[in-house]
Each structure stands twice: as structure tokens, then as C-alpha cells.
Write a protein that holds these residues in place. Structure first.
Motif, PDB file in Angstrom:
ATOM      1  N   ASN A   1      -6.414   1.386  -0.897  1.00  0.00           N
ATOM      2  CA  ASN A   1      -7.498   1.060   0.028  1.00  0.00           C
ATOM      3  C   ASN A   1      -7.951  -0.384  -0.121  1.00  0.00           C
ATOM      4  OD1 ASN A   1      -7.529   3.595   1.213  1.00  0.00           O
ATOM      5  ND2 ASN A   1      -9.029   4.398  -0.239  1.00  0.00           N
ATOM      6  N   ARG A   2      -8.058  -0.859  -1.370  1.00  0.00           N
ATOM      7  CA  ARG A   2      -8.438  -2.262  -1.589  1.00  0.00           C
ATOM      8  C   ARG A   2      -7.401  -3.204  -1.008  1.00  0.00           C
ATOM      9  NH1 ARG A   2     -10.209  -0.480  -6.698  1.00  0.00           N
ATOM     10  NH2 ARG A   2      -8.260  -1.168  -7.644  1.00  0.00           N
ATOM     11  N   LEU A   3      -6.135  -2.884  -1.206  1.00  0.00           N
ATOM     12  CA  LEU A   3      -5.069  -3.735  -0.678  1.00  0.00           C
ATOM     13  C   LEU A   3      -5.109  -3.771   0.846  1.00  0.00           C
ATOM     14  CD1 LEU A   3      -2.598  -5.490  -1.271  1.00  0.00           C
ATOM     15  CD2 LEU A   3      -1.224  -3.421  -1.212  1.00  0.00           C
ATOM     16  N   ARG A   4      -5.264  -2.607   1.461  1.00  0.00           N
ATOM     17  CA  ARG A   4      -5.328  -2.566   2.933  1.00  0.00           C
ATOM     18  C   ARG A   4      -6.547  -3.305   3.456  1.00  0.00           C
ATOM     19  NH1 ARG A   4      -3.821   3.663   4.076  1.00  0.00           N
ATOM     20  NH2 ARG A   4      -5.279   3.863   2.379  1.00  0.00           N
ATOM     21  N   LYS A   5      -7.674  -3.192   2.769  1.00  0.00           N
ATOM     22  CA  LYS A   5      -8.879  -3.908   3.186  1.00  0.00           C
ATOM     23  C   LYS A   5      -8.643  -5.414   3.100  1.00  0.00           C
ATOM     24  CE  LYS A   5     -13.765  -4.535   2.221  1.00  0.00           C
ATOM     25  NZ  LYS A   5     -14.891  -4.201   1.346  1.00  0.00           N
ATOM     26  N   GLY A   6      -8.034  -5.865   2.007  1.00  0.00           N
ATOM     27  CA  GLY A   6      -7.729  -7.286   1.859  1.00  0.00           C
ATOM     28  C   GLY A   6      -6.792  -7.783   2.944  1.00  0.00           C
ATOM     29  N   GLU A   7      -5.779  -6.983   3.262  1.00  0.00           N
ATOM     30  CA  GLU A   7      -4.853  -7.352   4.337  1.00  0.00           C
ATOM     31  C   GLU A   7      -5.580  -7.447   5.672  1.00  0.00           C
ATOM     32  OE1 GLU A   7      -2.031  -4.189   3.908  1.00  0.00           O
ATOM     33  OE2 GLU A   7      -0.826  -5.287   2.446  1.00  0.00           O
ATOM     34  N   ARG A   8      -6.463  -6.484   5.926  1.00  0.00           N
ATOM     35  CA  ARG A   8      -7.211  -6.489   7.180  1.00  0.00           C
ATOM     36  C   ARG A   8      -8.119  -7.718   7.272  1.00  0.00           C
ATOM     37  NH1 ARG A   8     -10.640  -2.639   6.446  1.00  0.00           N
ATOM     38  NH2 ARG A   8     -12.497  -3.911   6.539  1.00  0.00           N
TER      39      ARG A   8
ATOM     40  N   TYR B   1       1.497   2.202  -3.585  1.00  0.00           N
ATOM     41  CA  TYR B   1       0.323   2.855  -4.167  1.00  0.00           C
ATOM     42  C   TYR B   1       0.176   4.280  -3.647  1.00  0.00           C
ATOM     43  CZ  TYR B   1      -1.290  -1.724  -5.873  1.00  0.00           C
ATOM     44  OH  TYR B   1      -1.402  -2.927  -6.515  1.00  0.00           O
TER      45      TYR B   1
ATOM     46  N   SER C   1       0.836  -1.203   0.000  1.00  0.00           N
ATOM     47  CA  SER C   1       0.000   0.000   0.000  1.00  0.00           C
ATOM     48  C   SER C   1       0.872   1.255   0.000  1.00  0.00           C
ATOM     49  CB  SER C   1      -0.960  -0.002   1.191  1.00  0.00           C
ATOM     50  OG  SER C   1      -0.263  -0.078   2.408  1.00  0.00           O
TER      51      SER C   1
ATOM     52  N   ALA D   1      -7.498   4.264  -4.519  1.00  0.00           N
ATOM     53  CA  ALA D   1      -8.458   3.159  -4.470  1.00  0.00           C
ATOM     54  C   ALA D   1      -7.735   1.813  -4.390  1.00  0.00           C
ATOM     55  CB  ALA D   1      -9.368   3.207  -5.694  1.00  0.00           C
ATOM     56  N   MET D   2      -6.654   1.671  -5.159  1.00  0.00           N
ATOM     57  CA  MET D   2      -5.879   0.422  -5.098  1.00  0.00           C
ATOM     58  C   MET D   2      -5.265   0.231  -3.719  1.00  0.00           C
ATOM     59  SD  MET D   2      -4.093   0.040  -8.837  1.00  0.00           S
ATOM     60  CE  MET D   2      -3.794   1.756  -9.235  1.00  0.00           C
TER      61      MET D   2
END
Length: 65
Positions: free
Chosen positions: A43-50, A8, A5, A40-41
Motif C-alpha cells: 500500500n505504501r509503495l502504491r501510494k508513493g507511485e500514485r 509484496y 507492489s 502495508a508495504m
């Protein structure tokens, strides 16, 4: 190569700087759109990690019971 992240976010910051320094409206708009896409990328990566961390914690919790 593993994308983070931070990568990004760095790209988003670079696009923001470029948007601030350009004199051309179409280039500024392109840079702003790129900045939004990079954010956005990230945020998506951090959400997936979480979500992965939460799933691993839940799995560990179930395995210890």
C-alpha cells in the motif's frame, strides 16, 4: 532489483496460505502479522507511485501553460 507492489502482494498471499495450513497458533499469528506487514508495504509503495504520477502530471500541466 526494483521491488513492485505485485511482489509484496505475492508475499502477503504466501503468508496467508501458510497461516491457513498451519496447526500451530503461534505460527498462524506470525504469518498473519507478516501478511499485514507485506500488505502495508504494498500500500505504501502504491501510494508513493500514485503521488509521483500526480506530481508528474501537475508538472507537465504547468510546463505546457
Amino acid at each position: 532489483m526494483s521491488v513492485t507492489s505485485e511482489f509484496y502482494l505475492a508475499r502477503a498471499a504466501e503468508c496467508a496460505r501458510e497461516a491457513e495450513t498451519t496447526l500451530l497458533a503461534n505460527v498462524r499469528e506470525r504469518c498473519r502479522r507478516s501478511e499485514e506487514a507485506w500488505l502495508a508495504m504494498a500500500n505504501r509503495l502504491r501510494k508513493g507511485e500514485r503521488l509521483r504520477d500526480e506530481a508528474a502530471a501537475e508538472k507537465a500541466k504547468v510546463e505546457t501553460n
